[in-house]
Design a protein around this motif. Sequence first.
Motif, PDB file in Angstrom:
ATOM      1  N   HIS A  22       0.656  -1.395  -0.008  1.00 45.79           N
ATOM      2  CA  HIS A  22       0.143   0.186  -0.014  1.00 45.79           C
ATOM      3  C   HIS A  22       0.745   1.374  -0.061  1.00 45.79           C
ATOM      4  O   HIS A  22       0.263   2.354  -0.301  1.00 45.79           O
ATOM      5  CB  HIS A  22      -0.806   0.005   1.142  1.00 45.79           C
ATOM      6  CG  HIS A  22      -1.868  -1.138   1.157  1.00 45.79           C
ATOM      7  ND1 HIS A  22      -2.934  -1.105   0.112  1.00 45.79           N
ATOM      8  CD2 HIS A  22      -2.222  -2.285   1.752  1.00 45.79           C
ATOM      9  CE1 HIS A  22      -3.680  -2.232   0.359  1.00 45.79           C
ATOM     10  NE2 HIS A  22      -3.224  -2.926   1.422  1.00 45.79           N
ATOM     11  N   GLN A  23       2.314   1.098   0.169  1.00 49.33           N
ATOM     12  CA  GLN A  23       3.164   2.374   0.008  1.00 49.33           C
ATOM     13  C   GLN A  23       3.161   3.108   1.217  1.00 49.33           C
ATOM     14  O   GLN A  23       2.022   3.195   2.065  1.00 49.33           O
ATOM     15  CB  GLN A  23       2.748   2.986  -1.259  1.00 49.33           C
ATOM     16  CG  GLN A  23       3.083   2.341  -2.322  1.00 49.33           C
ATOM     17  CD  GLN A  23       4.428   1.565  -2.658  1.00 49.33           C
ATOM     18  OE1 GLN A  23       5.354   2.286  -2.746  1.00 49.33           O
ATOM     19  NE2 GLN A  23       4.570   0.432  -2.593  1.00 49.33           N
ATOM     20  N   ALA A  24       4.187   3.838   1.421  1.00 47.33           N
ATOM     21  CA  ALA A  24       4.178   4.572   2.735  1.00 47.33           C
ATOM     22  C   ALA A  24       3.147   5.911   2.689  1.00 47.33           C
ATOM     23  O   ALA A  24       2.592   6.222   3.724  1.00 47.33           O
ATOM     24  CB  ALA A  24       5.701   5.477   2.773  1.00 47.33           C
ATOM     25  N   ASN A  25       2.808   6.264   1.462  1.00 47.80           N
ATOM     26  CA  ASN A  25       1.901   7.431   1.492  1.00 47.80           C
ATOM     27  C   ASN A  25       0.530   7.036   1.261  1.00 47.80           C
ATOM     28  O   ASN A  25      -0.535   7.726   1.247  1.00 47.80           O
ATOM     29  CB  ASN A  25       2.113   8.413   0.261  1.00 47.80           C
ATOM     30  CG  ASN A  25       2.185   7.491  -1.002  1.00 47.80           C
ATOM     31  OD1 ASN A  25       1.946   6.324  -1.095  1.00 47.80           O
ATOM     32  ND2 ASN A  25       2.743   8.186  -2.233  1.00 47.80           N
ATOM     33  N   GLY A  26       0.151   5.540   1.209  1.00 48.56           N
ATOM     34  CA  GLY A  26      -0.991   5.113   1.395  1.00 48.56           C
ATOM     35  C   GLY A  26      -1.600   5.058  -0.048  1.00 48.56           C
ATOM     36  O   GLY A  26      -2.892   4.714  -0.147  1.00 48.56           O
ATOM     37  N   GLN A  27      -0.799   5.361  -0.758  1.00 42.95           N
ATOM     38  CA  GLN A  27      -1.675   5.446  -2.385  1.00 42.95           C
ATOM     39  C   GLN A  27      -1.409   4.283  -3.158  1.00 42.95           C
ATOM     40  O   GLN A  27      -1.924   3.936  -4.284  1.00 42.95           O
ATOM     41  CB  GLN A  27      -0.734   6.597  -3.077  1.00 42.95           C
ATOM     42  CG  GLN A  27      -0.868   7.911  -2.738  1.00 42.95           C
ATOM     43  CD  GLN A  27      -2.121   8.456  -2.581  1.00 42.95           C
ATOM     44  OE1 GLN A  27      -2.901   8.038  -3.628  1.00 42.95           O
ATOM     45  NE2 GLN A  27      -2.436   9.561  -1.890  1.00 42.95           N
ATOM     46  N   GLY A  28      -1.021   3.192  -2.492  1.00 40.52           N
ATOM     47  CA  GLY A  28      -0.847   1.754  -3.095  1.00 40.52           C
ATOM     48  C   GLY A  28       0.014   1.902  -4.325  1.00 40.52           C
ATOM     49  O   GLY A  28       0.758   2.918  -4.905  1.00 40.52           O
ATOM     50  N   LEU A  29      -0.479   1.068  -5.449  1.00 47.27           N
ATOM     51  CA  LEU A  29       0.298   0.853  -6.797  1.00 47.27           C
ATOM     52  C   LEU A  29      -0.860   0.485  -7.646  1.00 47.27           C
ATOM     53  O   LEU A  29      -1.596  -0.462  -7.606  1.00 47.27           O
ATOM     54  CB  LEU A  29       1.155  -0.463  -6.884  1.00 47.27           C
ATOM     55  CG  LEU A  29       2.572  -0.550  -6.050  1.00 47.27           C
ATOM     56  CD1 LEU A  29       3.188  -1.687  -6.036  1.00 47.27           C
ATOM     57  CD2 LEU A  29       3.226   0.657  -6.164  1.00 47.27           C
ATOM     58  N   PRO A  30      -1.057   1.776  -8.652  1.00 49.87           N
ATOM     59  CA  PRO A  30      -2.388   1.466  -9.388  1.00 49.87           C
ATOM     60  C   PRO A  30      -2.405   0.295 -10.294  1.00 49.87           C
ATOM     61  O   PRO A  30      -1.306  -0.041 -10.793  1.00 49.87           O
ATOM     62  CB  PRO A  30      -1.887   2.866 -10.283  1.00 49.87           C
ATOM     63  CG  PRO A  30      -1.134   3.659  -9.401  1.00 49.87           C
ATOM     64  CD  PRO A  30      -0.288   2.872  -8.702  1.00 49.87           C
ATOM     65  N   GLY A  31      -3.452  -0.305 -10.150  1.00 50.59           N
ATOM     66  CA  GLY A  31      -3.744  -1.551 -10.928  1.00 50.59           C
ATOM     67  C   GLY A  31      -3.117  -2.665 -10.496  1.00 50.59           C
ATOM     68  O   GLY A  31      -3.531  -3.942 -10.738  1.00 50.59           O
TER      69      GLY A  31
END
Length: 278
Positions: free
Chosen positions: A230-239
Amino acid sequence: MIIYALINFRHAKGAIPDQEFHNGWFGRWAWVLVPVIVLSIDLTIASSASSTLSSVESHDKADVTVKVIGSQWKWTYEYMDDDIKIVSNLKKLEPTDPLYLRDVDDPLVLPTGKRVRFLLTSSDVLHNWGIAEIVPKKINIPGYINETWTHITKEGTYRGQCYENCGTGHAFMPAVVRAVSPTEYEQWKVTRKAQQAQAAAEASADKVWAKAELMAKGEAVYTKNCLACHQANGQGLPGVFPALAGSKIANNSAALAEHIAIVVKGKAGTAMAAWGHN
């Protein structure tokens, strides 16, 4: 021989098949001699391979036994004789770092000069654990135990990965072993057990946690278990992995029960693993 026969004994050239070939000496014994020759060649090759196989599959008594559990996408190491458990996740590094996608937050620690036995299994899909320099890879199968072993002679850090295409997060599943001296290994076990005991005591205590303490613990859990997807910024990886930032479940107090259910039980049909057993 086949090409020679096709050219010289073809029907167009007037060749007539020998209908009594099977009754001749060669016709009768060829059925015995050919399999014997082929089997002899196979046994000659197998004789040298069997010694290697018996070495790889050796079941001699081990000094250390570690159960290696593959999960999407982390490794769990359980020291069977010492009640120590390590959950090893991808370490968050910048793409410019030489160890990007190759380092973990909590490596497997093993002693040098000792026989180490590995029991390999999986909690979800097929995985394949191995460290090329010190131990051959072997498949992790759900509901089944595979076995292999190692004997490390040199201290250092050894790196491997999951060698099975285990899903969309396959690239985020490195395996790292830190080999230390037997003395340092014994000291590490004492320290690790004390840390686990302290964590267990904190979890079972009737302590009223301040919000800042809960936030700090939550950040540590997220960094260890969730950040890789989900990544450190909470944005995840699109797709690939959905964003938590702006999520109607993650950011809605009214959906707290649904949020907890997803974390504990996972979400079928997606890469969201169940964390209830951790």
